[in-house]
Design a protein around this motif. Structure first.
Motif, PDB file in Angstrom:
ATOM      1  N   GLU A   1       0.759  -1.262  -0.074  1.00  9.87           N
ATOM      2  CA  GLU A   1       0.075  -0.106  -0.167  1.00  9.87           C
ATOM      3  C   GLU A   1       0.955   1.083   0.202  1.00  9.87           C
ATOM      4  O   GLU A   1       0.399   2.399  -0.332  1.00  9.87           O
ATOM      5  CB  GLU A   1      -1.058  -0.138   1.063  1.00  9.87           C
ATOM      6  CG  GLU A   1      -0.357   0.262   2.602  1.00  9.87           C
ATOM      7  CD  GLU A   1       0.196  -0.969   3.135  1.00  9.87           C
ATOM      8  OE1 GLU A   1       0.300  -2.027   2.502  1.00  9.87           O
ATOM      9  OE2 GLU A   1       0.808  -1.001   4.284  1.00  9.87           O
ATOM     10  N   ALA A   2       2.243   1.161   0.256  1.00 10.58           N
ATOM     11  CA  ALA A   2       3.263   2.317   0.201  1.00 10.58           C
ATOM     12  C   ALA A   2       3.898   2.535  -1.030  1.00 10.58           C
ATOM     13  O   ALA A   2       4.600   3.510  -1.333  1.00 10.58           O
ATOM     14  CB  ALA A   2       4.121   2.120   1.228  1.00 10.58           C
ATOM     15  N   PHE A   3       3.351   1.653  -1.841  1.00  9.03           N
ATOM     16  CA  PHE A   3       3.924   1.916  -3.198  1.00  9.03           C
ATOM     17  C   PHE A   3       3.849   3.347  -3.797  1.00  9.03           C
ATOM     18  O   PHE A   3       4.893   3.997  -4.294  1.00  9.03           O
ATOM     19  CB  PHE A   3       3.357   0.762  -4.367  1.00  9.03           C
ATOM     20  CG  PHE A   3       4.116   1.040  -5.868  1.00  9.03           C
ATOM     21  CD1 PHE A   3       5.048   0.547  -6.030  1.00  9.03           C
ATOM     22  CD2 PHE A   3       3.034   1.483  -6.675  1.00  9.03           C
ATOM     23  CE1 PHE A   3       5.628   0.523  -7.301  1.00  9.03           C
ATOM     24  CE2 PHE A   3       3.722   1.689  -7.935  1.00  9.03           C
ATOM     25  CZ  PHE A   3       4.669   1.142  -8.353  1.00  9.03           C
ATOM     26  N   SER A   4       2.955   3.679  -3.830  1.00 12.12           N
ATOM     27  CA  SER A   4       2.500   5.156  -4.512  1.00 12.12           C
ATOM     28  C   SER A   4       3.309   6.282  -3.778  1.00 12.12           C
ATOM     29  O   SER A   4       4.207   7.040  -4.583  1.00 12.12           O
ATOM     30  CB  SER A   4       1.108   5.504  -4.726  1.00 12.12           C
ATOM     31  OG  SER A   4       0.980   6.921  -4.964  1.00 12.12           O
ATOM     32  N   PRO A   5       3.353   6.494  -2.274  1.00  7.90           N
ATOM     33  CA  PRO A   5       4.119   7.449  -1.947  1.00  7.90           C
ATOM     34  C   PRO A   5       5.594   7.168  -1.872  1.00  7.90           C
ATOM     35  O   PRO A   5       6.486   7.987  -1.880  1.00  7.90           O
ATOM     36  CB  PRO A   5       3.693   7.552  -0.235  1.00  7.90           C
ATOM     37  CG  PRO A   5       2.957   6.151  -0.062  1.00  7.90           C
ATOM     38  CD  PRO A   5       2.486   5.889  -1.337  1.00  7.90           C
ATOM     39  N   ARG A   6       6.079   5.779  -1.932  1.00  5.85           N
ATOM     40  CA  ARG A   6       7.505   5.335  -2.301  1.00  5.85           C
ATOM     41  C   ARG A   6       7.877   6.140  -3.628  1.00  5.85           C
ATOM     42  O   ARG A   6       9.077   6.681  -3.687  1.00  5.85           O
ATOM     43  CB  ARG A   6       7.865   4.092  -2.041  1.00  5.85           C
ATOM     44  CG  ARG A   6       7.561   3.487  -0.818  1.00  5.85           C
ATOM     45  CD  ARG A   6       8.513   4.014   0.445  1.00  5.85           C
ATOM     46  NE  ARG A   6       8.149   3.346   1.389  1.00  5.85           N
ATOM     47  CZ  ARG A   6       7.200   3.993   2.359  1.00  5.85           C
ATOM     48  NH1 ARG A   6       6.427   4.991   2.091  1.00  5.85           N
ATOM     49  NH2 ARG A   6       6.977   3.200   3.711  1.00  5.85           N
ATOM     50  N   LEU A   7       7.043   6.035  -4.508  1.00  3.35           N
ATOM     51  CA  LEU A   7       7.531   6.678  -5.734  1.00  3.35           C
ATOM     52  C   LEU A   7       7.906   8.086  -5.642  1.00  3.35           C
ATOM     53  O   LEU A   7       9.229   8.513  -6.110  1.00  3.35           O
ATOM     54  CB  LEU A   7       6.430   6.632  -7.027  1.00  3.35           C
ATOM     55  CG  LEU A   7       6.038   4.996  -7.096  1.00  3.35           C
ATOM     56  CD1 LEU A   7       4.822   5.161  -8.220  1.00  3.35           C
ATOM     57  CD2 LEU A   7       7.091   4.215  -7.844  1.00  3.35           C
ATOM     58  N   PHE A   8       6.970   9.034  -5.136  1.00  5.97           N
ATOM     59  CA  PHE A   8       7.335  10.341  -5.003  1.00  5.97           C
ATOM     60  C   PHE A   8       8.644  10.556  -4.061  1.00  5.97           C
ATOM     61  O   PHE A   8       9.366  11.720  -4.226  1.00  5.97           O
ATOM     62  CB  PHE A   8       6.186  11.272  -4.722  1.00  5.97           C
ATOM     63  CG  PHE A   8       6.295  12.566  -4.761  1.00  5.97           C
ATOM     64  CD1 PHE A   8       6.229  13.480  -6.242  1.00  5.97           C
ATOM     65  CD2 PHE A   8       6.869  13.383  -3.731  1.00  5.97           C
ATOM     66  CE1 PHE A   8       6.587  14.869  -6.087  1.00  5.97           C
ATOM     67  CE2 PHE A   8       6.928  14.792  -3.649  1.00  5.97           C
ATOM     68  CZ  PHE A   8       6.917  15.284  -4.925  1.00  5.97           C
ATOM     69  N   GLY A   9       8.544   9.661  -3.266  1.00  3.13           N
ATOM     70  CA  GLY A   9       9.573   9.752  -2.245  1.00  3.13           C
ATOM     71  C   GLY A   9      10.929   9.784  -2.950  1.00  3.13           C
ATOM     72  O   GLY A   9      12.034  10.399  -2.424  1.00  3.13           O
ATOM     73  N   LEU A  10      11.135   9.173  -4.042  1.00  2.00           N
ATOM     74  CA  LEU A  10      12.530   9.175  -4.786  1.00  2.00           C
ATOM     75  C   LEU A  10      12.897  10.488  -5.102  1.00  2.00           C
ATOM     76  O   LEU A  10      14.139  10.963  -5.301  1.00  2.00           O
ATOM     77  CB  LEU A  10      12.160   8.188  -6.085  1.00  2.00           C
ATOM     78  CG  LEU A  10      12.214   6.895  -5.889  1.00  2.00           C
ATOM     79  CD1 LEU A  10      11.636   5.850  -7.145  1.00  2.00           C
ATOM     80  CD2 LEU A  10      13.853   6.384  -5.515  1.00  2.00           C
ATOM     81  N   ARG A  11      11.809  11.486  -5.591  1.00  2.00           N
ATOM     82  CA  ARG A  11      12.163  12.709  -6.159  1.00  2.00           C
ATOM     83  C   ARG A  11      12.502  13.535  -4.954  1.00  2.00           C
ATOM     84  O   ARG A  11      13.343  14.405  -4.989  1.00  2.00           O
ATOM     85  CB  ARG A  11      10.783  13.094  -6.689  1.00  2.00           C
ATOM     86  CG  ARG A  11      10.994  14.739  -7.335  1.00  2.00           C
ATOM     87  CD  ARG A  11      11.685  14.758  -8.501  1.00  2.00           C
ATOM     88  NE  ARG A  11      11.882  16.130  -8.865  1.00  2.00           N
ATOM     89  CZ  ARG A  11      13.051  16.803  -9.123  1.00  2.00           C
ATOM     90  NH1 ARG A  11      14.088  15.821  -9.293  1.00  2.00           N
ATOM     91  NH2 ARG A  11      13.168  17.777  -9.458  1.00  2.00           N
TER      92      ARG A  11
END
Lengths: 329, 329
Positions: B224-234
């Protein structure tokens, strides 16, 4: 031709939300009334630092008084490092009535302009569950929410291209997280193999509401199935004799895709909610209505605050504070 | 100029894997030896039905004998509805030695060509956990796996743009699921806001292996944390003073993004595995090595079968079967 005459004597300041892909500006009276609106498609991504002043003048030049300096208060990506001039991030946790503390003045040539750029927020990882994150623009909406409702607290969701979930407590923001929801939807609907199946999103088509809700519930219950459910949309389009034809078919699959990406966001955000907490949705009506429906499908209550009202309240708060503070010259 | 002379007397048939974006062809001896290879970037997406024969001749024309007809056995998207001619899907569950049963012959003008297109597989939803899904091309690799190892059973993963997970049992495929992993990576790395941070993927850069493994484990533990981890890369790229600079920085973030998307796939696929099952990875070495590392990080054993060997065995099986069957004319 010029609006200056009709605004004369009433225009007190100008608020601007200057994002990556566009800008919106409001001519404000001293009592917070909106006197006029303007906008441009020239966002941060299409501008070099030296282009900002001309873009601002092209957008609000008609409002400028013949004498005196007009305060222009700007939030959003114009204050990013790659924007007009960098207004360095304030670190979370922070009080939201202190945004003016981090404001900067870009150099302007026109003597009628008094421009201030507000800072964004950043978050560093720590033991309290915070992770790297940034926002620029939404913090001003959150500040406005608190300006309008001093007691505003708990979870706040700002849907959008990069949806933000923030937690408010006693006038401060304590945590936030960004979900790539809107951008994921756009990439999948228009650039991936799904583009052959996804039509125009139209929640008024029969069956779309049910398809949306079912998808939200499926992904919230099993977020690990998000990726196969995506390709499943394409396969369903190829194989499912039960789907409607034509425009209704594309709308049905668009509703389902919207439910999958919003469901994934809610699966993540839900983990941070306490029991029976009400989520405050800040944004435009159509998108907030969609989020409210998704939250309701998961048994979560929500209420909506208008996004424009929030950003104007936040810009107004900063404008008032700047009468006392002097930002970094 | 022509290779026909050197192949004369040895060339028995030609195998072709004709996908969406390219085609690969092999000149085969009767004993299964590869005599020559050829390829083209003209895949299904760039071809109208009337273009296929000319494309095939431009690719393997040099192999054609001066007399007689050369059997050409084709798997992949050339048999899709929008391809050369539709070879209708076989329904799962199905035995994999029966692909020739669904083969069709497109019309060809050149009397030296005897072309047969193999079918793909489709899956309809049912109470046994199957969901809408389709494959074209991978079924031939799975048939080849079984042709080479009659006892092959259990979970098989074919990594790629649209990664497939299939379950084999007694010579049949019983279930499969498609994960949009490779396509998601490409969209996120090159078209989303992350493109400003993601560099060239290079697992030999220091720290990349560790970043990849950590990301796989994070998402597998909390999909469920996939999407916030994506922006977390930026956000990490903007804020993290601990990241290396230059090329190593982009490679580190690319490794993490790869781990996030593969981790999401494995979170979903893992739910279908029995305890201690060994996953068979079918594909090219570099990608399978990456998947093996990800699986190992989750405590799952795997083994690799070469993808080219598998597709050639599958095409060879169909070629042998066609000597007895006659496909739909």
């Amino acid at each position: 031709m010029s609006q200056a005459r009709e605004l004369a004597g009433r225009l007190a300041w100008v608020g601007v939300d200057w994002g990556s892909s566009n800008l919106r500006a409001w001519a404000m009276a001293g009592d917070g009334q909106v006197l006029a609106r303007a906008g441009s498609e020239r966002g941060m991504l299409s501008l070099a630092p030296e282009d900002y002043e001309a873009t601002l003048l092209a957008t609000i030049g008609d409002w400028l008084p013949t004498e005196g300096r007009l305060p222009v208060r700007v939030c959003g990506m114009a204050g990013a490092r790659q924007g007009w001039r960098e207004a360095a991030y304030l670190s979370v946790p922070t009080r939201l009535d202190e945004l003016a503390r981090g404001a900067v003045r870009p150099t302007v040539e026109d003597p009628r302009l008094d421009v201030v750029l507000l800072p964004g927020l950043c978050q560093q990882p720590d033991d309290a569950g915070r992770r790297f994150d940034v926002m620029r623009g939404e913090e001003t909406q959150l500040a406005g929410l608190i300006a309008r409702e001093a007691e505003a607290a708990g979870p706040v969701c700002l849907p959008g291209t990069h949806a933000k979930w923030a937690r408010l407590e006693a006038g401060a923001i304590t945590h936030f997280a960004t979900f790539l929801t809107g951008e994921l939807y756009g990439l999948l609907a228009r650039q991936s193999v799904l583009r052959h199946s996804i039509g125009d999103d139209d929640p008024t088509e029969p069956g779309c509401r049910e398809a949306f809700v079912a998808a939200v519930q499926e992904v919230a219950a099993a977020p690990e199935a998000f990726s196969p459910r995506l390709f499943g949309l394409r396969a369903q389009d190829l194989l499912d004799g039960g789907l409607p034809t034509g425009r209704a078919r594309g709308a049905r699959l668009a509703a389902r895709l919207s439910g999958l990406v919003i469901g994934l966001e809610l699966a993540g955000a839900r983990a941070t909610l306490a029991e029976d907490e009400v989520v405050t949705l800040v944004g435009a009506e159509a998108l907030c209505t969609r989020y409210a429906l998704a939250l309701e499908a998961l048994g979560i209550d929500s209420r909506r605050v208008d996004g424009e009202a929030a950003v104007l309240a936040g810009l107004g708060l900063a404008h008032a504070a700047l009468a006392h503070h002097s930002p970094t010259p």
